[in-house]
Scaffold this active site. Structure first.
Site, mmCIF file in Angstrom:
data_model
loop_
_atom_site.group_PDB
_atom_site.id
_atom_site.type_symbol
_atom_site.label_atom_id
_atom_site.label_comp_id
_atom_site.label_asym_id
_atom_site.label_seq_id
_atom_site.Cartn_x
_atom_site.Cartn_y
_atom_site.Cartn_z
ATOM 1 C CG ASN A 117 -1.454 1.339 1.597
ATOM 2 O OD1 ASN A 117 -2.345 1.865 0.928
ATOM 3 N ND2 ASN A 117 -0.888 1.946 2.645
ATOM 4 C CG ASN A 121 0.949 11.985 -7.292
ATOM 5 O OD1 ASN A 121 1.963 12.205 -7.961
ATOM 6 N ND2 ASN A 121 -0.269 12.158 -7.763
ATOM 7 C CB SER A 167 -2.875 5.807 -8.360
ATOM 8 O OG SER A 167 -3.431 7.056 -8.741
ATOM 9 C CE1 TYR A 180 1.367 7.606 -6.453
ATOM 10 C CE2 TYR A 180 -0.166 8.575 -8.031
ATOM 11 C CZ TYR A 180 0.071 7.922 -6.829
ATOM 12 O OH TYR A 180 -0.988 7.586 -6.010
HETATM 13 P P1 NAP Z 1 -0.760 8.523 3.179
HETATM 14 O O1 NAP Z 1 -1.905 9.037 3.943
HETATM 15 O O2 NAP Z 1 0.397 9.403 2.880
HETATM 16 O O3 NAP Z 1 -0.216 7.212 3.890
HETATM 17 C C1 NAP Z 1 0.858 6.520 3.334
HETATM 18 C C2 NAP Z 1 1.525 5.702 4.406
HETATM 19 O O4 NAP Z 1 2.604 4.962 3.763
HETATM 20 C C3 NAP Z 1 2.159 6.573 5.483
HETATM 21 O O5 NAP Z 1 1.945 5.963 6.733
HETATM 22 C C4 NAP Z 1 3.639 6.569 5.082
HETATM 23 O O6 NAP Z 1 4.550 6.654 6.157
HETATM 24 C C5 NAP Z 1 3.801 5.196 4.480
HETATM 25 N N1 NAP Z 1 4.958 5.183 3.564
HETATM 26 C C6 NAP Z 1 5.094 5.896 2.427
HETATM 27 N N2 NAP Z 1 6.300 5.646 1.872
HETATM 28 C C7 NAP Z 1 6.925 4.772 2.695
HETATM 29 C C8 NAP Z 1 8.191 4.145 2.675
HETATM 30 N N3 NAP Z 1 9.106 4.408 1.724
HETATM 31 N N4 NAP Z 1 8.504 3.282 3.659
HETATM 32 C C9 NAP Z 1 7.615 3.020 4.654
HETATM 33 N N5 NAP Z 1 6.413 3.591 4.734
HETATM 34 C C10 NAP Z 1 6.064 4.467 3.769
HETATM 35 O O7 NAP Z 1 -1.242 7.966 1.725
HETATM 36 P P2 NAP Z 1 -2.655 7.373 1.220
HETATM 37 O O8 NAP Z 1 -3.385 8.444 0.527
HETATM 38 O O9 NAP Z 1 -3.279 6.594 2.305
HETATM 39 O O10 NAP Z 1 -2.113 6.395 0.083
HETATM 40 C C11 NAP Z 1 -2.000 4.990 0.247
HETATM 41 C C12 NAP Z 1 -1.883 4.366 -1.150
HETATM 42 O O11 NAP Z 1 -3.025 4.720 -1.920
HETATM 43 C C13 NAP Z 1 -0.670 4.856 -1.938
HETATM 44 O O12 NAP Z 1 -0.123 3.795 -2.665
HETATM 45 C C14 NAP Z 1 -1.260 5.890 -2.886
HETATM 46 O O13 NAP Z 1 -0.512 6.012 -4.068
HETATM 47 C C15 NAP Z 1 -2.627 5.271 -3.164
HETATM 48 N N6 NAP Z 1 -3.622 6.262 -3.628
HETATM 49 C C16 NAP Z 1 -4.214 7.149 -2.779
HETATM 50 C C17 NAP Z 1 -5.164 8.035 -3.285
HETATM 51 C C18 NAP Z 1 -5.913 9.001 -2.392
HETATM 52 O O14 NAP Z 1 -6.779 9.725 -2.901
HETATM 53 N N7 NAP Z 1 -5.638 9.073 -1.108
HETATM 54 C C19 NAP Z 1 -5.478 8.042 -4.643
HETATM 55 C C20 NAP Z 1 -4.853 7.129 -5.467
HETATM 56 C C21 NAP Z 1 -3.933 6.233 -4.954
HETATM 57 P P3 NAP Z 1 5.078 8.032 6.839
HETATM 58 O O15 NAP Z 1 4.399 8.006 8.169
HETATM 59 O O16 NAP Z 1 6.537 7.903 6.984
HETATM 60 O O17 NAP Z 1 4.652 9.148 5.946
#
Ligand code: NAP
Length: 295
Positions: A117, A121, A167, A180
């Site tokens: 997960n 971006n 995504s 991305y």
């Molecule tokens: P988020 O709120 O930023 O949460 C991401 C989590 O992943 C955070 O806890 C972050 O840790 C952790 N993380 C990121 N990079 C990491 C790394 N290199 N090593 C270890 N942990 C890492 O993001 P989200 O919106 O929930 O997104 C989750 C997934 O959904 C992603 O793959 C994203 O591309 C996809 N997505 C989200 C959306 C949306 O609208 N939200 C849309 C399309 C796709 P830290 O605590 O260190 O930041």
């Protein structure tokens, strides 16, 4: 002949005949005691996935870079007698991916479910150059492969499931985010590749695609705009189903269903949980926004 009661459902094929088994009225996901690794399981969509798995009785190994929220989650669930092991690691380091798998196996003895997960971006565009592009692939793509690679033997033993989070950007583009988009397209491609590669081992592989999903980080970004309410409405207006963001819970529900015993014949699929954002006719949302479509 007597009609089949609604509580009886088709459970599989035996020879050329359907085998019917009474499963009662509930849809038990069969996740009690299963072990799931969730990357980025501390915040946003990952947190919703972690909490939903725990609510279904699974154990979680949460691999996350920052530690505050992960440690708090571990303590919160330990107080309820549940196991949500926090494993600190930056997934751009391949050693951290390998260590995360080893730590999970040392703690739980097995891995039934891998949920890739973590991602961001990071806006690495065509003008930023190959070095930045490579680092975007490290942020978003390489660790999905690495986690699956290191967890493979355990998943073969458990005949487990992999769920990747992609995504809509892989399908629609966004502008200014080559790394991305390439990563998420790569994730979709690997999903189909792994589903075939691992079918003989009875490992299922699926992807869930969010488009506009409401998370604390998304709320923070919207709050930075000069008119947050208008910025939010502008996005919501182009989402056909309900003119609203998808909730993290709605993503988590699909992920957990795909991880479960209730989706045993679903593999290699890319599931869009997006209120119709990615694929449905733009005319629909334009009409509801009173755009003149007569031309
Ligand atoms: P988020 O709120 O930023 O949460 C991401 C989590 O992943 C955070 O806890 C972050 O840790 C952790 N993380 C990121 N990079 C990491 C790394 N290199 N090593 C270890 N942990 C890492 O993001 P989200 O919106 O929930 O997104 C989750 C997934 O959904 C992603 O793959 C994203 O591309 C996809 N997505 C989200 C959306 C949306 O609208 N939200 C849309 C399309 C796709 P830290 O605590 O260190 O930041």
């Amino acid at each position: 002949s007597t009609p089949t009661p609604p509580s009886q459902i088709l459970s599989g094929l035996v020879g050329s005949e359907m085998c019917i088994r009474d499963r009662g009225k509930t849809m038990d996901l069969g996740l009690t005691g299963k072990v799931a690794v969730v990357t980025g399981g501390s915040k946003g969509i990952g947190e919703a996935i972690t909490r939903t798995l725990l609510a279904e009785g699974a154990h979680v190994a949460n691999v996350n870079r920052s530690s505050t929220e992960g440690e708090a989650l571990e303590a919160e669930y330990a107080a309820k007698g549940q196991r949500c092991k926090f494993i600190q690691g930056d997934l751009i380091q391949m050693d951290a991916c390998e260590l995360a798998v080893k730590t999970t196996l040392a703690e739980f003895g097995t891995i039934d479910i891998l949920i890739n997960n973590a991602g961001v971006n990071d806006g690495v565009s065509l003008t930023d150059g190959p070095k930045a592009f490579l680092s975007s692939l490290q942020n978003n793509l390489i660790h999905y492969y690495a986690m699956a690679h290191y967890a493979l033997e355990a998943l073969k033993k458990s005949q487990g499931a992999i769920i990747n989070i992609s995504s809509k950007v892989a399908t629609t583009g966004q502008g200014g985010t080559s790394g991305y988009a390439a990563s998420k397209g790569g994730i979709n491609g690997m999903t189909r590749e792994w589903a075939l590669d691992l079918a003989a081992d009875n490992i299922r592989v699926n992807t869930v695609v969010p488009a506009e999903t409401w998370t604390p980080l998304y709320a923070e970004l919207i709050d930075q705009s000069s008119d947050p309410a208008a910025a939010r409405k502008q996005i919501e207006d182009i989402i056909p189903l309900g003119s609203r963001f998808t909730s993290s819970q709605e993503i988590a529900d699909m992920v957990v269903f795909l991880a479960s015993q209730r989706s045993l014949h679903t593999t290699g699929q890319i599931h869009y949980v997006d209120g119709g954002y990615t694929h449905l006719d733009r005319k629909y949302t334009s009409r509801s926004n009173n755009v003149d479509l007569s031309k």
